[in-house]
Design an enzyme around this catalytic site. Structure first.
Site, PDB file in Angstrom:
ATOM      1  N   TYR A  70      49.100  17.119  13.508  1.00  0.00           N
ATOM      2  CA  TYR A  70      47.919  17.222  12.644  1.00  0.00           C
ATOM      3  C   TYR A  70      47.659  18.692  12.262  1.00  0.00           C
ATOM      4  O   TYR A  70      47.160  18.972  11.192  1.00  0.00           O
ATOM      5  CB  TYR A  70      46.676  16.730  13.395  1.00  0.00           C
ATOM      6  CG  TYR A  70      46.441  15.227  13.363  1.00  0.00           C
ATOM      7  CD1 TYR A  70      47.429  14.332  12.968  1.00  0.00           C
ATOM      8  CD2 TYR A  70      45.195  14.713  13.725  1.00  0.00           C
ATOM      9  CE1 TYR A  70      47.182  12.965  12.957  1.00  0.00           C
ATOM     10  CE2 TYR A  70      44.940  13.351  13.704  1.00  0.00           C
ATOM     11  CZ  TYR A  70      45.933  12.475  13.327  1.00  0.00           C
ATOM     12  OH  TYR A  70      45.678  11.127  13.304  1.00  0.00           O
ATOM     13  N   ASP A 106      44.115  11.113  20.346  1.00  0.00           N
ATOM     14  CA  ASP A 106      44.764  12.395  20.005  1.00  0.00           C
ATOM     15  C   ASP A 106      45.827  12.129  18.937  1.00  0.00           C
ATOM     16  O   ASP A 106      46.216  10.982  18.700  1.00  0.00           O
ATOM     17  CB  ASP A 106      45.415  13.022  21.255  1.00  0.00           C
ATOM     18  CG  ASP A 106      46.119  14.352  20.937  1.00  0.00           C
ATOM     19  OD1 ASP A 106      45.520  15.191  20.240  1.00  0.00           O
ATOM     20  OD2 ASP A 106      47.276  14.540  21.349  1.00  0.00           O
ATOM     21  N   SER A 107      46.323  13.209  18.347  1.00  0.00           N
ATOM     22  CA  SER A 107      47.398  13.074  17.358  1.00  0.00           C
ATOM     23  C   SER A 107      48.707  12.636  18.019  1.00  0.00           C
ATOM     24  O   SER A 107      49.626  12.202  17.340  1.00  0.00           O
ATOM     25  CB  SER A 107      47.614  14.412  16.649  1.00  0.00           C
ATOM     26  OG  SER A 107      47.978  15.387  17.606  1.00  0.00           O
ATOM     27  N   CYS A 154      41.383  15.920  20.913  1.00  0.00           N
ATOM     28  CA  CYS A 154      42.221  16.723  20.019  1.00  0.00           C
ATOM     29  C   CYS A 154      41.315  17.744  19.346  1.00  0.00           C
ATOM     30  O   CYS A 154      40.353  17.360  18.666  1.00  0.00           O
ATOM     31  CB  CYS A 154      42.864  15.800  18.981  1.00  0.00           C
ATOM     32  SG  CYS A 154      43.828  16.652  17.724  1.00  0.00           S
ATOM     33  N   ASN A 155      41.595  19.014  19.564  1.00  0.00           N
ATOM     34  CA  ASN A 155      40.759  20.065  18.965  1.00  0.00           C
ATOM     35  C   ASN A 155      40.812  20.012  17.441  1.00  0.00           C
ATOM     36  O   ASN A 155      39.818  20.233  16.753  1.00  0.00           O
ATOM     37  CB  ASN A 155      41.246  21.443  19.416  1.00  0.00           C
ATOM     38  CG  ASN A 155      41.050  21.684  20.901  1.00  0.00           C
ATOM     39  OD1 ASN A 155      40.114  22.331  21.311  1.00  0.00           O
ATOM     40  ND2 ASN A 155      41.932  21.145  21.710  1.00  0.00           N
ATOM     41  N   THR A 156      42.006  19.727  16.912  1.00  0.00           N
ATOM     42  CA  THR A 156      42.199  19.721  15.462  1.00  0.00           C
ATOM     43  C   THR A 156      41.386  18.584  14.830  1.00  0.00           C
ATOM     44  O   THR A 156      40.647  18.793  13.859  1.00  0.00           O
ATOM     45  CB  THR A 156      43.699  19.543  15.139  1.00  0.00           C
ATOM     46  OG1 THR A 156      44.442  20.489  15.910  1.00  0.00           O
ATOM     47  CG2 THR A 156      43.983  19.744  13.672  1.00  0.00           C
ATOM     48  N   HIS A 195      47.602  19.652  23.740  1.00  0.00           N
ATOM     49  CA  HIS A 195      49.011  19.589  24.150  1.00  0.00           C
ATOM     50  C   HIS A 195      49.374  20.747  25.091  1.00  0.00           C
ATOM     51  O   HIS A 195      50.265  20.620  25.927  1.00  0.00           O
ATOM     52  CB  HIS A 195      49.939  19.666  22.931  1.00  0.00           C
ATOM     53  CG  HIS A 195      50.072  18.383  22.169  1.00  0.00           C
ATOM     54  ND1 HIS A 195      49.068  17.894  21.376  1.00  0.00           N
ATOM     55  CD2 HIS A 195      51.098  17.491  22.088  1.00  0.00           C
ATOM     56  CE1 HIS A 195      49.472  16.751  20.830  1.00  0.00           C
ATOM     57  NE2 HIS A 195      50.695  16.488  21.244  1.00  0.00           N
ATOM     58  N   CYS A 244      44.324  23.638  22.262  1.00  0.00           N
ATOM     59  CA  CYS A 244      44.976  22.423  21.762  1.00  0.00           C
ATOM     60  C   CYS A 244      45.317  21.610  23.007  1.00  0.00           C
ATOM     61  O   CYS A 244      45.803  22.177  24.003  1.00  0.00           O
ATOM     62  CB  CYS A 244      46.240  22.773  20.983  1.00  0.00           C
ATOM     63  SG  CYS A 244      47.330  21.362  20.660  1.00  0.00           S
TER      64      CYS A 244
HETATM   65  N1  DGL Z   1      46.499  18.016  20.330  1.00  0.00           N
HETATM   66  C1  DGL Z   1      45.979  18.536  19.112  1.00  0.00           C
HETATM   67  C2  DGL Z   1      44.843  19.534  19.351  1.00  0.00           C
HETATM   68  O1  DGL Z   1      44.198  19.501  20.403  1.00  0.00           O
HETATM   69  C3  DGL Z   1      46.889  19.126  18.073  1.00  0.00           C
HETATM   70  C4  DGL Z   1      48.290  18.780  17.937  1.00  0.00           C
HETATM   71  C5  DGL Z   1      48.691  18.576  16.492  1.00  0.00           C
HETATM   72  O2  DGL Z   1      48.976  19.548  15.783  1.00  0.00           O
HETATM   73  O3  DGL Z   1      48.727  17.411  16.106  1.00  0.00           O
HETATM   74  O4  DGL Z   1      44.551  20.343  18.512  1.00  0.00           O
END
Ligand code: DGL
Length: 262
Positions: free
Chosen positions: A44, A12-13, A75-77, A188, A186
């Site tokens: 990210y 993950d980020s 991480c979705n992003t 987080h 996301c």
């Molecule tokens: N945890 C990341 C996600 O699932 C995004 C957090 C970020 O902006 O880095 O998208």
């Protein structure tokens, strides 16, 4: 080492992927895990696509160099930016990404109003637009970009007044009409779930893609004959990209704490 005894790599980020890791550990407690958070480069979700794509690929290569048998892009992003490329680069690798859990939210709330919380980048991507198109006839899907929300979780601030204020203001733009369900798009955000429930009300159903992602990894490992069948509890190693050793240790402690949170 026998391949099935090698760890599962989780990326993950930052610390958000721990919400997926805890599901993986629940479903596959005998596995070892190597968790990598690119905290030094987070967030990210407010960066450019190409930048996120490159950073994601670099981090996945780092995990592969350390001998993981499979990868969860928690991480979705990063998934929307790089998973298609990663599949082409590593066609034989069990690789699972995460995407907003719109499918179960729509199926369980037909005709409902469903708010999808995610980073601005995730919501801008083609992958998300396609996902939304697939379900928009069945529900009213409302994307809600949440720039700045992951930072609260990165600081370990899960129940402060600032977070409440942030969420209250965030929901002003969408809560003029009743909300039936919220998708946490996301990794987080599940850590802010309690506060989100306080702000939107306990009756709103919340959906998190973590459990489904863990199930998919389990299925892929089983299919590949790579499921670790050893009895007993596996170990979890936390790594992050901070070069400063105090920051690195602080982040590792936060990861350990988040992993034990319910
Ligand atoms: N945890 C990341 C996600 O699932 C995004 C957090 C970020 O902006 O880095 O998208």
């Amino acid at each position: 080492m026998e391949r099935k005894r090698q760890p599962i790599g989780v990326f993950d980020s930052g610390v958000g992927g721990i919400s997926v890791l805890r599901e993986l550990v629940k479903q596959m407690p005998g596995e070892d895990y190597l968790y990598l958070g690119d905290s030094a480069n987070a967030p990210y979700g407010t960066k450019r696509l190409e930048e996120v794509r490159q950073m994601t690929i670099q981090n996945i290569e780092n995990l592969l160099d350390q001998g993981v048998k499979s990868i969860v892009v928690a991480c979705n992003t990063a998934t929307s930016a790089a998973v298609a490329d990663l599949r082409k680069m590593y066609p034989d690798l069990p690789l699972v990404g995460i995407e907003p859990a719109i499918k179960p939210a729509t199926e369980q709330n037909p005709g409902g109003r469903i708010v999808v919380m995610a980073t601005p980048m995730t919501l801008r991507q083609e992958k998300f637009c396609k996902l939304m198109k697939r379900y928009e006839a069945q529900a009213n899907i409302v994307p809600l970009p949440c720039p700045g929300l992951m930072e609260y979780v990165e600081r370990g601030d899960l129940d402060g007044e600032d977070l409440r204020k942030y969420l209250t203001e965030l929901f002003w733009s969408v809560d003029h009409e009743p909300i039936d369900a919220i998708v946490l798009g996301c990794t987080h955000y599940p850590f802010a779930r309690a506060m989100i429930c306080q702000v939107v009300g306990e009756t709103v159903r919340i959906y998190d893609g973590g459990p489904g992602t863990a199930r998919e990894m389990r299925r892929r490992l089983q299919e590949a004959g790579l499921l670790n069948d050893s009895e007993g509890k596996g170990k979890v190693i936390f790594q992050n990209s901070y070069t400063d050793s105090d920051a690195r240790k602080r982040e590792q402690e936060l990861c350990k704490k988040l992993l034990t949170l319910e």
